[in-house]
Design a protein around this motif. Sequence first.
Motif, PDB file in Angstrom:
ATOM      1  N   LEU A   3       0.847  -1.183   0.000  1.00 46.29           N
ATOM      2  CA  LEU A   3       0.000   0.000   0.000  1.00 46.29           C
ATOM      3  C   LEU A   3       0.885   1.236   0.000  1.00 46.29           C
ATOM      4  O   LEU A   3       1.946   1.242   0.623  1.00 46.29           O
ATOM      5  CB  LEU A   3      -0.897   0.023   1.238  1.00 46.29           C
ATOM      6  CG  LEU A   3      -1.905  -1.112   1.367  1.00 46.29           C
ATOM      7  CD1 LEU A   3      -2.559  -1.082   2.733  1.00 46.29           C
ATOM      8  CD2 LEU A   3      -2.954  -1.004   0.279  1.00 46.29           C
ATOM      9  N   PRO A   4       0.463   2.306  -0.658  1.00 48.55           N
ATOM     10  CA  PRO A   4       1.221   3.554  -0.601  1.00 48.55           C
ATOM     11  C   PRO A   4       1.218   4.116   0.818  1.00 48.55           C
ATOM     12  O   PRO A   4       0.317   3.840   1.606  1.00 48.55           O
ATOM     13  CB  PRO A   4       0.472   4.482  -1.558  1.00 48.55           C
ATOM     14  CG  PRO A   4      -0.370   3.601  -2.402  1.00 48.55           C
ATOM     15  CD  PRO A   4      -0.651   2.382  -1.587  1.00 48.55           C
ATOM     16  N   ILE A   5       2.216   4.928   1.106  1.00 48.05           N
ATOM     17  CA  ILE A   5       2.317   5.538   2.429  1.00 48.05           C
ATOM     18  C   ILE A   5       1.069   6.375   2.694  1.00 48.05           C
ATOM     19  O   ILE A   5       0.602   7.113   1.842  1.00 48.05           O
ATOM     20  CB  ILE A   5       3.574   6.418   2.513  1.00 48.05           C
ATOM     21  CG1 ILE A   5       4.807   5.543   2.445  1.00 48.05           C
ATOM     22  CG2 ILE A   5       3.575   7.262   3.777  1.00 48.05           C
ATOM     23  CD1 ILE A   5       6.103   6.318   2.420  1.00 48.05           C
ATOM     24  N   GLY A   6       0.546   6.229   3.891  1.00 47.87           N
ATOM     25  CA  GLY A   6      -0.614   7.017   4.294  1.00 47.87           C
ATOM     26  C   GLY A   6      -1.950   6.393   3.948  1.00 47.87           C
ATOM     27  O   GLY A   6      -2.981   6.918   4.327  1.00 47.87           O
ATOM     28  N   THR A   7      -1.963   5.272   3.239  1.00 43.32           N
ATOM     29  CA  THR A   7      -3.237   4.659   2.874  1.00 43.32           C
ATOM     30  C   THR A   7      -3.514   3.377   3.650  1.00 43.32           C
ATOM     31  O   THR A   7      -4.601   2.837   3.558  1.00 43.32           O
ATOM     32  CB  THR A   7      -3.290   4.338   1.370  1.00 43.32           C
ATOM     33  OG1 THR A   7      -2.258   3.411   1.059  1.00 43.32           O
ATOM     34  CG2 THR A   7      -3.135   5.598   0.544  1.00 43.32           C
ATOM     35  N   ALA A   8      -2.535   2.893   4.424  1.00 47.25           N
ATOM     36  CA  ALA A   8      -2.723   1.644   5.171  1.00 47.25           C
ATOM     37  C   ALA A   8      -3.554   1.901   6.419  1.00 47.25           C
ATOM     38  O   ALA A   8      -3.436   2.932   7.076  1.00 47.25           O
ATOM     39  CB  ALA A   8      -1.368   1.056   5.552  1.00 47.25           C
ATOM     40  N   SER A  27      11.635  -0.634   1.987  1.00 45.66           N
ATOM     41  CA  SER A  27      12.204   0.385   1.104  1.00 45.66           C
ATOM     42  C   SER A  27      11.388   0.461  -0.181  1.00 45.66           C
ATOM     43  O   SER A  27      10.692  -0.481  -0.542  1.00 45.66           O
ATOM     44  CB  SER A  27      13.661   0.047   0.784  1.00 45.66           C
ATOM     45  OG  SER A  27      13.707  -1.189   0.110  1.00 45.66           O
ATOM     46  N   PRO A  28      11.482   1.572  -0.895  1.00 45.58           N
ATOM     47  CA  PRO A  28      10.758   1.681  -2.162  1.00 45.58           C
ATOM     48  C   PRO A  28      11.304   0.695  -3.175  1.00 45.58           C
ATOM     49  O   PRO A  28      12.397   0.150  -3.017  1.00 45.58           O
ATOM     50  CB  PRO A  28      11.007   3.127  -2.598  1.00 45.58           C
ATOM     51  CG  PRO A  28      12.166   3.587  -1.815  1.00 45.58           C
ATOM     52  CD  PRO A  28      12.240   2.766  -0.576  1.00 45.58           C
ATOM     53  N   TYR A  29      10.565   0.460  -4.211  1.00 44.51           N
ATOM     54  CA  TYR A  29      10.928  -0.533  -5.219  1.00 44.51           C
ATOM     55  C   TYR A  29      11.988   0.025  -6.163  1.00 44.51           C
ATOM     56  O   TYR A  29      11.712   0.368  -7.308  1.00 44.51           O
ATOM     57  CB  TYR A  29       9.687  -0.992  -5.992  1.00 44.51           C
ATOM     58  CG  TYR A  29       8.726  -1.711  -5.091  1.00 44.51           C
ATOM     59  CD1 TYR A  29       8.995  -2.992  -4.664  1.00 44.51           C
ATOM     60  CD2 TYR A  29       7.575  -1.084  -4.644  1.00 44.51           C
ATOM     61  CE1 TYR A  29       8.131  -3.652  -3.817  1.00 44.51           C
ATOM     62  CE2 TYR A  29       6.708  -1.739  -3.792  1.00 44.51           C
ATOM     63  CZ  TYR A  29       6.996  -3.021  -3.387  1.00 44.51           C
ATOM     64  OH  TYR A  29       6.142  -3.667  -2.544  1.00 44.51           O
TER      65      TYR A  29
END
Length: 77
Positions: A3-8, A27-29
């Motif tokens: 999930l993107p940051i802030g949406t979990a 870490s980011p992909y």
Amino acid sequence: MRLPIGTAAAACDCPECHGPASRVFSSPYLSQLSPATARARSREEQSREAPEVVTSVPSPRRRQQPPHPALQRLPRP
């Protein structure tokens, strides 16, 4: 689950055992970067520790011609 940051949500169930699951931050992909971006990032990281030493002034680049003939008539600085 990604999930993107802030949406979990604050709490979530495990998709396998359906028990309470803790959030894991990763870490980011970076492996999905384009090859050109990955090379630029790698070069930038290397230059932090051992910057390249310039021994001479680079040769001036050739000026590109304007893409349209009407632009050639415009005054130049």
